[in-house]
Design an enzyme around this catalytic site. Structure first.
Site, mmCIF file in Angstrom:
data_model
loop_
_atom_site.group_PDB
_atom_site.id
_atom_site.type_symbol
_atom_site.label_atom_id
_atom_site.label_comp_id
_atom_site.label_asym_id
_atom_site.label_seq_id
_atom_site.Cartn_x
_atom_site.Cartn_y
_atom_site.Cartn_z
ATOM 1 N N SER A 131 52.595 61.371 85.511
ATOM 2 C CA SER A 131 51.748 60.560 86.392
ATOM 3 C C SER A 131 50.578 61.419 86.840
ATOM 4 O O SER A 131 50.748 62.348 87.640
ATOM 5 C CB SER A 131 52.548 60.077 87.611
ATOM 6 N N LYS A 187 50.257 52.808 87.341
ATOM 7 C CA LYS A 187 51.262 53.667 87.976
ATOM 8 C C LYS A 187 50.849 54.024 89.401
ATOM 9 O O LYS A 187 51.678 54.065 90.316
ATOM 10 C CB LYS A 187 51.477 54.938 87.159
ATOM 11 N N LYS A 230 51.565 63.795 95.858
ATOM 12 C CA LYS A 230 50.559 63.946 94.807
ATOM 13 C C LYS A 230 50.080 62.585 94.313
ATOM 14 O O LYS A 230 48.880 62.352 94.142
ATOM 15 C CB LYS A 230 51.154 64.773 93.657
#
Length: 294
Positions: free
Chosen positions: A96, A171, A239
């Site tokens: 990701s 995502k 993150k």
């Protein structure tokens, strides 16, 4: 069946690589932590001593590493995949990372006669183990078709969502929604506990109605039990929410709740909970209310 290199054998990567072996693919694994490669070797994988060595003979090269700089290093760094892979190889990035980085790396891959797709996943450790991940794929339709036999071995909901980078965009939206579900579940549980409700019964009935969600089903009991062994760490969700807020700013999209969720995740990390599961957002709610964390 394909010759597959799998680079990155963490909480998600190790079971995913194992499922590829179970599906009959020939897997060569690489991970900087040797004990993870040893576990994969026990399942029948070959082990390489570098990313380049893993990629040299592979038809398909899979990545599952933490962040954009890690993917860039694996692909473009000294001894990286771009310099070692055979022309015509397919790169599937399950990591990701930032959508713009993903699209730029795909363009660089094409310069090396390599095809790259972004295929970030959702479903956590349980989905990785069971092979039931949801996979959002960015890339050309031809690359997606080529990747499907590999994707089908690790996921159950596999959707081509657009060109390179589109998978990472979806995502990011997924991580925004998951963070929202986690925070609201944490607040609801704190509310229930304050009134002395039977939280086991409460979560059961909530799960059967409109408030039900996969987050509640998979994380509700862990929150109730204060059990936060990492399936997906606060550090990684922090993150991911950084990716969301940065990408949103670049598109002039205002995310009022998303910005607050990013701050709450950062607060949990600053409080020392970064290595815990993202359901440990509940600990932030408990702190805010002056309640014990255990």
């Amino acid at each position: 069946m394909s010759k597959i290199a799998f680079i990155g054998l963490g909480i998600m990567g190790l079971p995913m690589a194992g499922n590829l072996i179970d599906a009959g693919h020939e897997v060569t694994g690489y991970n900087h932590a040797v004990e993870r490669t040893e576990q994969l070797a026990e399942r029948g994988a070959r082990i390489a001593d570098s990313s380049a060595a893993a990629a040299e003979q592979a038809e398909v090269i899979c990545l599952m590493v933490p962040d954009s700089p890690d993917v860039e290093q694996v692909l473009t760094g000294e001894g990286g995949v771009f310099g070692a892979a055979r022309p015509g190889s397919l790169i599937i990035d399950f990591s990701s990372i930032r959508p713009d980085v993903s699209a730029a790396l795909a363009a660089r891959a094409a310069e090396h006669d390599l095809t790259m797709i972004d295929a970030p996943v959702s479903g956590g450790e349980a989905g990785a183990i069971d092979g039931t991940l949801s996979i959002m794929v960015g890339g050309s339709p031809e690359a997606f078709a080529r990747a499907e036999p590999v994707l089908n071995a690790v996921g159950s909901t596999i959707v081509h969502v657009g060109p390179n980078g589109a998978g990472q965009t979806v995502k990011a939206a997924n991580q925004l929604m998951v963070a929202g579900h986690l925070q609201v579940l944490a607040e609801a549980l704190a509310f229930l506990e304050a009134y002395g409700a039977d939280t086991t019964a409460a979560l059961r009935v909530l799960g059967g109605g409109l408030a039900g969600s996969k987050v509640l089903a998979l994380k509700g009991e862990a929150m109730r039990e204060r059990s936060f062994a990492p399936g997906f760490r606060i550090d990684l969700h922090h993150k991911d929410l950084g990716i969301v807020t940065t990408a949103a700013r670049g598109a002039d999209v205002i995310l009022p709740l998303g910005s607050q969720l990013a701050a709450l995740m950062a607060s949990a990390r600053a409080a020392g909970d970064g290595e815990l599961d993202h359901s440990a957002l509940f600990r932030g709610v408990l702190r805010a209310n002056g309640r014990p964390l255990e």
